[in-house]
Design an enzyme around this catalytic site. Structure first.
Site, PDB file in Angstrom:
ATOM      1  N   ASP A  11       0.891  -1.117  -0.237  1.00 23.33           N
ATOM      2  CA  ASP A  11       0.046   0.257  -0.271  1.00 23.33           C
ATOM      3  C   ASP A  11       1.012   1.164   0.027  1.00 23.33           C
ATOM      4  O   ASP A  11       2.108   0.691   0.201  1.00 23.33           O
ATOM      5  CB  ASP A  11      -0.734   0.045   0.648  1.00 23.33           C
ATOM      6  CG  ASP A  11      -1.810   1.287   1.208  1.00 23.33           C
ATOM      7  OD1 ASP A  11      -2.407   1.539   0.826  1.00 23.33           O
ATOM      8  OD2 ASP A  11      -1.412   1.934   3.003  1.00 23.33           O
ATOM      9  N   SER A  12       0.567   2.352  -0.471  1.00 23.92           N
ATOM     10  CA  SER A  12       1.045   3.674  -0.243  1.00 23.92           C
ATOM     11  C   SER A  12       1.724   4.082   1.630  1.00 23.92           C
ATOM     12  O   SER A  12       2.692   4.951   1.209  1.00 23.92           O
ATOM     13  CB  SER A  12      -0.258   4.372  -0.883  1.00 23.92           C
ATOM     14  OG  SER A  12      -0.913   4.485   0.219  1.00 23.92           O
ATOM     15  N   GLY A  44      -3.158   8.961  -3.477  1.00 26.41           N
ATOM     16  CA  GLY A  44      -4.781   9.459  -3.820  1.00 26.41           C
ATOM     17  C   GLY A  44      -3.866  10.898  -4.474  1.00 26.41           C
ATOM     18  O   GLY A  44      -4.999  11.225  -5.173  1.00 26.41           O
ATOM     19  N   CYS A  74      -4.334  -1.034  -2.090  1.00 26.18           N
ATOM     20  CA  CYS A  74      -4.698   0.091  -2.239  1.00 26.18           C
ATOM     21  C   CYS A  74      -5.306   0.087  -3.623  1.00 26.18           C
ATOM     22  O   CYS A  74      -5.423  -0.436  -4.542  1.00 26.18           O
ATOM     23  CB  CYS A  74      -3.041   1.193  -2.354  1.00 26.18           C
ATOM     24  SG  CYS A  74      -2.821   2.763  -2.345  1.00 26.18           S
ATOM     25  N   ASN A  75      -6.657   1.538  -2.855  1.00 24.33           N
ATOM     26  CA  ASN A  75      -7.085   1.594  -4.277  1.00 24.33           C
ATOM     27  C   ASN A  75      -6.461   2.302  -5.082  1.00 24.33           C
ATOM     28  O   ASN A  75      -6.603   2.310  -6.807  1.00 24.33           O
ATOM     29  CB  ASN A  75      -8.245   2.332  -3.861  1.00 24.33           C
ATOM     30  CG  ASN A  75      -8.784   1.329  -3.342  1.00 24.33           C
ATOM     31  OD1 ASN A  75      -8.920   1.239  -1.698  1.00 24.33           O
ATOM     32  ND2 ASN A  75     -10.588   0.715  -3.149  1.00 24.33           N
ATOM     33  N   GLU A 156      -6.001   9.268   9.814  1.00 23.78           N
ATOM     34  CA  GLU A 156      -4.112   8.982   9.585  1.00 23.78           C
ATOM     35  C   GLU A 156      -4.331  10.160  11.000  1.00 23.78           C
ATOM     36  O   GLU A 156      -3.609   9.388  12.192  1.00 23.78           O
ATOM     37  CB  GLU A 156      -3.547   9.839   9.039  1.00 23.78           C
ATOM     38  CG  GLU A 156      -3.701   9.336   7.684  1.00 23.78           C
ATOM     39  CD  GLU A 156      -2.194   8.596   7.262  1.00 23.78           C
ATOM     40  OE1 GLU A 156      -0.630   8.877   7.540  1.00 23.78           O
ATOM     41  OE2 GLU A 156      -2.635   7.465   6.606  1.00 23.78           O
ATOM     42  N   CYS A 188     -11.380   3.197  -0.301  1.00 20.98           N
ATOM     43  CA  CYS A 188      -9.780   3.459  -0.373  1.00 20.98           C
ATOM     44  C   CYS A 188      -9.742   2.397   1.269  1.00 20.98           C
ATOM     45  O   CYS A 188     -10.407   2.302   1.730  1.00 20.98           O
ATOM     46  CB  CYS A 188     -10.372   4.955   0.066  1.00 20.98           C
ATOM     47  SG  CYS A 188      -8.920   6.029   0.812  1.00 20.98           S
ATOM     48  N   THR A 189      -8.736   2.448   1.493  1.00 22.46           N
ATOM     49  CA  THR A 189      -7.994   2.206   2.492  1.00 22.46           C
ATOM     50  C   THR A 189      -8.729   2.198   3.530  1.00 22.46           C
ATOM     51  O   THR A 189      -8.747   1.825   4.790  1.00 22.46           O
ATOM     52  CB  THR A 189      -6.422   1.626   2.009  1.00 22.46           C
ATOM     53  OG1 THR A 189      -6.442   3.006   2.451  1.00 22.46           O
ATOM     54  CG2 THR A 189      -5.582   0.369   1.424  1.00 22.46           C
ATOM     55  N   HIS A 190      -8.862   3.788   3.756  1.00 22.84           N
ATOM     56  CA  HIS A 190      -8.999   3.962   5.094  1.00 22.84           C
ATOM     57  C   HIS A 190     -10.494   4.246   5.629  1.00 22.84           C
ATOM     58  O   HIS A 190     -10.888   4.494   6.567  1.00 22.84           O
ATOM     59  CB  HIS A 190      -8.181   5.928   5.005  1.00 22.84           C
ATOM     60  CG  HIS A 190      -6.573   5.920   4.813  1.00 22.84           C
ATOM     61  ND1 HIS A 190      -6.425   5.239   3.960  1.00 22.84           N
ATOM     62  CD2 HIS A 190      -5.993   6.365   5.799  1.00 22.84           C
ATOM     63  CE1 HIS A 190      -5.038   5.531   4.510  1.00 22.84           C
ATOM     64  NE2 HIS A 190      -4.516   6.598   5.208  1.00 22.84           N
TER      65      HIS A 190
HETATM   66  N1  DGL Z   1      -4.421   3.487  -0.143  1.00 23.38           N
HETATM   67  C1  DGL Z   1      -4.974   4.902  -0.768  1.00 23.38           C
HETATM   68  C2  DGL Z   1      -5.886   4.574  -0.906  1.00 23.38           C
HETATM   69  O1  DGL Z   1      -6.523   3.439  -0.954  1.00 23.38           O
HETATM   70  C3  DGL Z   1      -5.079   6.259   0.509  1.00 23.38           C
HETATM   71  C4  DGL Z   1      -4.358   6.762   0.866  1.00 23.38           C
HETATM   72  C5  DGL Z   1      -3.344   7.835   0.265  1.00 23.38           C
HETATM   73  O2  DGL Z   1      -3.564   8.115  -0.830  1.00 23.38           O
HETATM   74  O3  DGL Z   1      -2.852   6.507  -0.452  1.00 23.38           O
HETATM   75  O4  DGL Z   1      -6.569   4.915  -2.527  1.00 23.38           O
END
Ligand code: DGL
Length: 275
Positions: A11-12, A44, A74-75, A156, A188-190
Site C-alpha cells: 500500500d502507499s 491518491g 491500495c485503491n 490518519e 479507499c483503504t482508510h
Molecule cells: N491507500 C490509498 C487508497 O486506498 C489512500 C491513501 C493515499 O492517498 O495514498 O487509495
C-alpha cells in the site's frame, strides 16, 4: 502440498493494513509480508503514470521477497496499475489481486435499485477504473463516483467521529444521497475506519461494501483454487516501511487493531461468596 511462502501486501502507507487485517482474520495460518510505501505517501493525489511506476517497483520487491500472491491493498494503486481502465496489468510470475473488482462484484449483486456509489481518492476516481470494472462485470448498474480527498487525513489523525468529520462526510456524500444510491463501495483503504459515520450519514438503507473484506475473501478463493494454502501454525508477519518506522508503528495500531498487552484475572463470584 502446502505452500509456505508468504502473501505479499502493499500500500502507499498504513491504510492497506485494513486489508491485511481482514486477510489475517480469514487466514490465520498464512504469513503476510506488508510493504507500506510511506516515504512516497500519498498516492491518491499523484498522477496515475507516477503511481504505475511505483507499483512496478513494489511488485518487483515482492517477487524478491518470494511471495506466492500479491495483494495491491491500495485503491489508488489498483486503479492506476492493477485494474486500470486500459486493462494493462503488471507482469508478475504470481497472481496479483487488486481491491476494485472484488468490491464491484459484491456491490453489483447487492444493489436493489441498480444505483451504486463509490468514494475514493482523487486518483482513484479520476482513473475511471470503477466505471471500467462495472462495464465488464455489471453494465446495467448505474455508478455514481465521488472523490473525498479530505477523509484520508482525518483517519490518519485518528479523527473518525468528531463533528467536523461528520460535516465533511455529509458534504462529500451529498451528491450520492441525491442520486439515491442504495449501495456504497468504500473505495479507499482508510474508509473502513469511517464506517460508523458513513452509516450514520447515509442511513440504514444504504449497504456499505468494504473493499478490504471483499478482497480478503477473493484471496481465500484464489489460494484454495490454485492450491496455494499454507499449513503454518502461529504465522509470523513482517512489516516493512519505506519511511519512518516509528511513525508506521504508531499509525499501524489504529489500522491493524490494538493488541492485548496484559490480561487481568478476576473471579467476582469468589468475592461475592466471601463477603
Ligand atoms: N491507500 C490509498 C487508497 O486506498 C489512500 C491513501 C493515499 O492517498 O495514498 O487509495
Amino acid at each position: 502440498m502446502a505452500d509456505r511462502r508468504p502473501i505479499g501486501v502493499f500500500d502507499s502507507g498504513v491504510g492497506g493494513l485494513t486489508v491485511a487485517r481482514a486477510l489475517i482474520d480469514l487466514l490465520p495460518d498464512e504469513r503476510v509480508v506488508y510493504f507500506g510505501d510511506t516515504a512516497r505517501f500519498p498516492y491518491g493525489t499523484k498522477r496515475l503514470d507516477e503511481v504505475r511506476g511505483y507499483v512496478d517497483e513494489l511488485v518487483a520487491w515482492m517477487i524478491g521477497a518470494d511471495v506466492k500472491l500479491i495483494v495491491a491493498a491500495c485503491n489508488s494503486a489498483t486503479a492506476a496499475a492493477v485494474e486500470p481502465d486500459d486493462g494493462v496489468r503488471p507482469t508478475a510470475p504470481v497472481p496479483v489481486v487488486g481491491v476494485i473488482r472484488p468490491a464491484v462484484a459484491t456491490a453489483a449483486r447487492a444493489t436493489r435499485n441498480g444505483r451504486v456509489g463509490v468514494i475514493g481518492t482523487a486518483a482513484t476516481i479520476r482513473s475511471r477504473s470503477y466505471e471500467h470494472a462495472f462495464d465488464v462485470l455489471a453494465s446495467d448498474v448505474e455508478l455514481f463516483a465521488q472523490a473525498c480527498p479530505a477523509l484520508v487525513s482525518y483517519v490518519e489523525d485518528g479523527r473518525t467521529t468528531d463533528p467536523e468529520v461528520v460535516t465533511q462526510v455529509r458534504s462529500d456524500l451529498a451528491p450520492l444521497i441525491d442520486a439515491h444510491v442504495d449501495t456504497m463501495i468504500l473505495g479507499c483503504t482508510h474508509y473502513p475506519l469511517l464506517t460508523g459515520v458513513l452509516s450514520y450519514v447515509l442511513g440504514p438503507d444504504v449497504l456499505l461494501i468494504s473493499s478490504a473484506e471483499e478482497t480478503a475473501r477473493r484471496v481465500v478463493s484464489r489460494l484454495l483454487d490454485d492450491d496455494l494454502l499454507s499449513d503454518h501454525r502461529a504465522a509470523a508477519h513482517r512489516f516493512v516501511a519505506s519511511g519512518d518506522p516509528d511513525e508506521f508503528r504508531r499509525l499501524a495500531m489504529r489500522f491493524l487493531g490494538p493488541r492485548l498487552a496484559a490480561v487481568d484475572v478476576e473471579q467476582p463470584w469468589r468475592e461475592l461468596a466471601s463477603s
